[in-house]
Design an enzyme around this catalytic site. Structure first.
Site, mmCIF file in Angstrom:
data_model
loop_
_atom_site.group_PDB
_atom_site.id
_atom_site.type_symbol
_atom_site.label_atom_id
_atom_site.label_comp_id
_atom_site.label_asym_id
_atom_site.label_seq_id
_atom_site.Cartn_x
_atom_site.Cartn_y
_atom_site.Cartn_z
ATOM 1 N N LYS A 1 0.833 -1.211 0.000
ATOM 2 C CA LYS A 1 0.000 0.000 0.000
ATOM 3 C C LYS A 1 0.868 1.261 0.000
ATOM 4 C CE LYS A 1 -3.099 3.046 0.611
ATOM 5 N NZ LYS A 1 -4.126 3.370 -0.364
ATOM 6 N N CYS B 1 -3.474 11.032 1.456
ATOM 7 C CA CYS B 1 -2.803 9.755 1.157
ATOM 8 C C CYS B 1 -1.400 9.974 0.619
ATOM 9 C CB CYS B 1 -3.619 8.974 0.133
ATOM 10 S SG CYS B 1 -5.320 8.773 0.640
HETATM 11 N N1 SAJ Z 1 -1.110 15.072 -8.647
HETATM 12 C C1 SAJ Z 1 -0.172 15.768 -9.409
HETATM 13 N N2 SAJ Z 1 0.248 15.211 -10.577
HETATM 14 C C2 SAJ Z 1 -0.233 14.010 -11.033
HETATM 15 C C3 SAJ Z 1 -1.194 13.328 -10.265
HETATM 16 C C4 SAJ Z 1 -1.607 13.876 -9.063
HETATM 17 O O1 SAJ Z 1 0.300 16.846 -9.039
HETATM 18 O O2 SAJ Z 1 0.189 13.592 -12.109
HETATM 19 C C5 SAJ Z 1 -1.552 15.624 -7.361
HETATM 20 C C6 SAJ Z 1 -3.038 15.939 -7.336
HETATM 21 O O3 SAJ Z 1 -3.279 17.237 -7.811
HETATM 22 C C7 SAJ Z 1 -3.344 15.782 -5.860
HETATM 23 C C8 SAJ Z 1 -2.398 14.681 -5.405
HETATM 24 O O4 SAJ Z 1 -1.399 14.599 -6.388
HETATM 25 O O5 SAJ Z 1 -3.032 16.974 -5.161
HETATM 26 C C9 SAJ Z 1 -2.991 13.305 -5.187
HETATM 27 O O6 SAJ Z 1 -4.030 13.028 -6.107
HETATM 28 P P1 SAJ Z 1 -4.297 11.608 -6.784
HETATM 29 O O7 SAJ Z 1 -5.512 11.743 -7.599
HETATM 30 O O8 SAJ Z 1 -3.093 11.128 -7.469
HETATM 31 O O9 SAJ Z 1 -4.489 10.588 -5.578
HETATM 32 P P2 SAJ Z 1 -5.411 10.543 -4.263
HETATM 33 O O10 SAJ Z 1 -4.595 11.039 -3.123
HETATM 34 O O11 SAJ Z 1 -6.742 11.132 -4.467
HETATM 35 O O12 SAJ Z 1 -5.611 8.932 -4.124
HETATM 36 C C10 SAJ Z 1 -4.467 8.117 -4.001
HETATM 37 C C11 SAJ Z 1 -4.584 6.969 -5.032
HETATM 38 N N3 SAJ Z 1 -3.320 6.257 -5.102
HETATM 39 C C12 SAJ Z 1 -2.701 6.004 -6.283
HETATM 40 O O13 SAJ Z 1 -3.121 6.387 -7.328
HETATM 41 C C13 SAJ Z 1 -1.436 5.212 -6.220
HETATM 42 C C14 SAJ Z 1 -5.698 6.024 -4.611
HETATM 43 O O14 SAJ Z 1 -5.753 4.877 -5.475
HETATM 44 C C15 SAJ Z 1 -5.487 5.555 -3.169
HETATM 45 O O15 SAJ Z 1 -6.523 4.680 -2.751
HETATM 46 C C16 SAJ Z 1 -5.512 6.797 -2.288
HETATM 47 O O16 SAJ Z 1 -4.411 7.620 -2.673
HETATM 48 C C17 SAJ Z 1 -5.388 6.342 -0.849
HETATM 49 O O17 SAJ Z 1 -6.420 6.303 -0.155
HETATM 50 O O18 SAJ Z 1 -4.295 5.942 -0.430
#
Ligand code: SAJ
Length: 433
Positions: free
Chosen positions: A203, A257
């Site tokens: 995880k 997360c």
């Molecule tokens: N972000 C970027 N660039 C990217 C992707 C995301 O700057 O290319 C930023 C987003 O703007 C945001 C943050 O990262 O601020 C996180 O967003 P996210 O959509 O990537 O992820 P979360 O935090 O909403 O959800 C993540 C997911 N993990 C993965 O994709 C590996 C989700 O599957 C998990 O279940 C969740 O964390 C969790 O609960 O751990």
């Protein structure tokens, strides 16, 4: 059909409870938040997630879900409580511990206890098992225990709960097998059995992989500004390679997360997590970097007003936890800027309307690419502002439309305006855009 007690009715616990109810189980949802319990029993919800309200209403109406503030006897207990930071970027396990203690009186021979909250490696074996042993049952024989991380994406939780594959980590094989049997009642993806510590590490590695990849994208963006390259174009081309998947740069990483979990590895790594720690620092440094870029754009403007568009940690959700936008607003205020902000999903913070936020602003800054912002109309926005300057940190706006409306457009990671202008005094354009 089993009776399942889900402890913690937040972004993970409540959707999980409804999916379990949907699959025919009797579900008792437990939360210390009395208001949330009351709302859920009325078939309403206290958080925002697409389709969740309808699901909860149906499960409560059908008598398959009820909420209360204390656990009850059940075949299985799922712990989905928060694991925030303590000061010093260490995992605060107090909610996990109190949830585990709260269910001790309700354990019976044959009970299954599943931890879903994200935790540092070894927590299930070193913290949860000793606590559960206080019940007097032989853990691993009379009471089975597993760590089964959630991996659902906020905004798409109800779908991903069913379709994503799952890793179930038992403290022994019997525990993993029992956990698999429970998840198999609603999961359509693969279910992989392993030990609890491997599941914990898996995880954390998933979210760390994403964090490090975003940090790399952010570092590339800074280099691109310096070198006169448009990073968005460069990443798009690089990702045409069959084995490359660079993530998107932006104003920072938020949420509960990705911005948190890598620290749980650092905590237990004994100094071995150098890259992971550096990536966290790079992403945490992005709000400051974005502010420094704004200062360059607004150099010479007296008493500038900045309008921030988007406050949540990512698009199309209402969640502001660890949001880079809030950090940017805070830094700007410390630096003496007048700051207004607008977010269509957040009514409690910021300006009441988009026009109020943009009124007499010198610079509009897109921080979150909500779908709603696709409809921003620069022709209407221009006359509201004191200066027609826009800074797109997500490369999400249609830049030609803004330019046509008389705006000067700045893009994070596009080296046409910021560092490049500063570094090159000879007046030669690196390349025309
Ligand atoms: N972000 C970027 N660039 C990217 C992707 C995301 O700057 O290319 C930023 C987003 O703007 C945001 C943050 O990262 O601020 C996180 O967003 P996210 O959509 O990537 O992820 P979360 O935090 O909403 O959800 C993540 C997911 N993990 C993965 O994709 C590996 C989700 O599957 C998990 O279940 C969740 O964390 C969790 O609960 O751990």
């Amino acid at each position: 059909m089993k009776t399942i007690c889900v402890i913690g009715l937040g972004y993970i616990g409540l959707p999980t409870a409804t999916v379990l109810a949907d699959s025919g189980h009797m579900v008792i949802g437990v939360d210390v938040n009395e208001k949330a319990v009351e709302l859920i029993n009325q078939g309403k919800i206290h958080i925002t997630e697409p389709y969740l309200a309808e699901k909860v209403a149906a499960a409560v109406r059908d008598g398959r879900l009820r909420a209360q503030t204390v656990p009850a006897v059940a075949d299985a207990f799922i712990l989905a409580v928060p694991t925030p930071f303590t000061g010093g970027k260490k995992a605060d396990l107090s909610y996990v511990k109190s949830a585990a203690k709260s269910l001790l009186p309700y354990l019976r021979k044959g009970s299954l206890v599943i931890l879903e909250s994200t935790v540092p490696p070894r927590t299930t074996c070193d913290v949860l098992v000793p606590l559960l042993a206080q019940s007097g049952f032989k853990i691993g024989r009379d009471v089975l225990v597993a760590f089964c991380p959630e991996r659902v994406l906020p905004g798409n939780i109800l779908k991903e709960l069913v379709t994503n594959s799952r890793v179930v980590g038992g403290i022994n094989e019997a525990s993993a097998a029992a956990a698999r049997e429970l998840y198999a009642t609603f999961v359509k993806g693969e279910i992989y059995e392993t030990d609890a510590t491997t599941a914990e590490m898996t995880k954390l590695m998933e979210n760390t992989y994403r964090d490090v990849n975003i940090a790399l994208a952010n570092e590339f963006a800074k280099i691109a500004e310096y070198a006169g390259v448009n990073i968005w174009e460069a990443i798009r081309f690089a990702n045409k390679h069959p084995r490359v998947n660079i993530h998107q740069p932006g104003p920072g990483v938020g949420g509960h997360c990705i911005a948190v979990d890598p620290w749980f590895i650092v905590e237990k790594a004994g100094g071995r997590a150098e890259l992971i720690e550096k990536a966290r620092q790079i992403n945490d440094g992005m709000p400051r970097y974005v502010v420094e870029s704004m200062k360059k754009i607004l150099a010479g403007v007296a008493k500038p007003k900045v309008a921030l568009l988007g406050l949540t940690y990512k698009p199309n959700v209402d969640d502001c936890r660890e949001s880079p936008s809030l950090k940017i607003a805070e830094i700007l205020k410390q630096e003496g800027f007048t700051v207004a902000a607008y977010d269509p999903f957040v009514k409690t913070k910021g300006a009441a309307s988009l026009s109020e936020a943009l009124y007499e602003a010198d610079l509009a800054v897109l921080l979150v690419n909500h779908d709603d912002f696709n409809f921003l109309n620069p022709e209407k926005i221009g006359p509201l502002m004191r200066q027609r300057l826009v800074f797109d940190t997500r490369n999400a706006l249609r830049h030609q439309d803004w330019e046509a409306a008389g705006f000067k457009v700045f893009v994070l990671g596009a080296g046409q305006n910021l560092e490049w202008d500063v570094k090159n005094q000879d007046g030669t354009a690196y390349f025309a855009r």
